[in-house]
Design a protein around this motif. Structure first.
Motif, PDB file in Angstrom:
ATOM      1  N   UNK A  13      58.679  81.542  40.337  1.00  0.00           N
ATOM      2  CA  UNK A  13      59.501  82.755  40.339  1.00  0.00           C
ATOM      3  C   UNK A  13      58.927  83.811  41.293  1.00  0.00           C
ATOM      4  N   UNK A  14      57.620  83.974  41.262  1.00  0.00           N
ATOM      5  CA  UNK A  14      56.979  85.012  42.075  1.00  0.00           C
ATOM      6  C   UNK A  14      57.062  84.710  43.573  1.00  0.00           C
ATOM      7  N   UNK A  15      56.915  83.420  43.938  1.00  0.00           N
ATOM      8  CA  UNK A  15      56.827  83.077  45.360  1.00  0.00           C
ATOM      9  C   UNK A  15      58.060  82.370  45.913  1.00  0.00           C
ATOM     10  N   UNK A  16      59.048  82.116  45.055  1.00  0.00           N
ATOM     11  CA  UNK A  16      60.266  81.480  45.533  1.00  0.00           C
ATOM     12  C   UNK A  16      60.059  80.051  45.999  1.00  0.00           C
ATOM     13  N   UNK A  17      59.197  79.325  45.306  1.00  0.00           N
ATOM     14  CA  UNK A  17      58.948  77.918  45.626  1.00  0.00           C
ATOM     15  C   UNK A  17      59.311  77.060  44.419  1.00  0.00           C
ATOM     16  N   UNK A  18      59.345  75.753  44.633  1.00  0.00           N
ATOM     17  CA  UNK A  18      59.661  74.834  43.543  1.00  0.00           C
ATOM     18  C   UNK A  18      58.371  74.307  42.912  1.00  0.00           C
TER      19      UNK A  18
END
Length: 133
Positions: A13-18
């Motif tokens: 959520x914080x870094x926009x990664x999976x």
């Protein structure tokens, strides 16, 4: 969850990664989360490393270059070696990006010229077709 650690979901959520991306970076030994059974707990160090990884990827650095730069952090010279090497790689990458931009600009200009030519040919053909009617 401790304030010092974050779950894989919180990191995503914080870094926009999976989650897959985080596991991939862990497998490549770029991140070192604490394992608590099946859970991964990411430390402040992991968050700082992920931020640098993502920035490096955005600038076109290879994962191997990023790993080498991250490994230089612990050289004991107040990050002088790490910063110097990062600066060198960034200069090389900037030159590559500018070269690519120039090539792309040239290709765009060529394509625009071809489209103008095509537009004239089509208009001419339509005019000739109407005259022949």
């Amino acid at each position: 969850m401790s304030e010092d650690t974050k779950s894989i979901r919180e990191m995503c959520d914080e870094f926009g990664v999976t989650p897959r991306t985080l596991r991939f970076y862990e497998a490549k030994e770029l991140l070192f989360p604490i394992r608590d059974g099946q859970k991964r707990l990411f430390t402040k160090r992991d968050r700082a490393r992920l931020k640098l990884i993502l920035r490096g990827k955005r600038f076109g650095f290879s994962l191997e270059e990023i790993r080498q730069l991250l490994d230089l952090y612990h050289m004991g010279d107040q990050q002088l070696t790490q910063l110097s090497r990062t600066y060198e790689i960034a200069q090389e990458r900037l030159a590559d990006m500018e070269r690519q931009r120039d090539e792309l600009t040239e290709a765009i200009d060529d394509l625009k010229d071809q489209l103008k030519w095509g537009e004239k040919v089509i208009a001419s053909m339509k005019t000739n077709a109407k005259a022949a009617e």
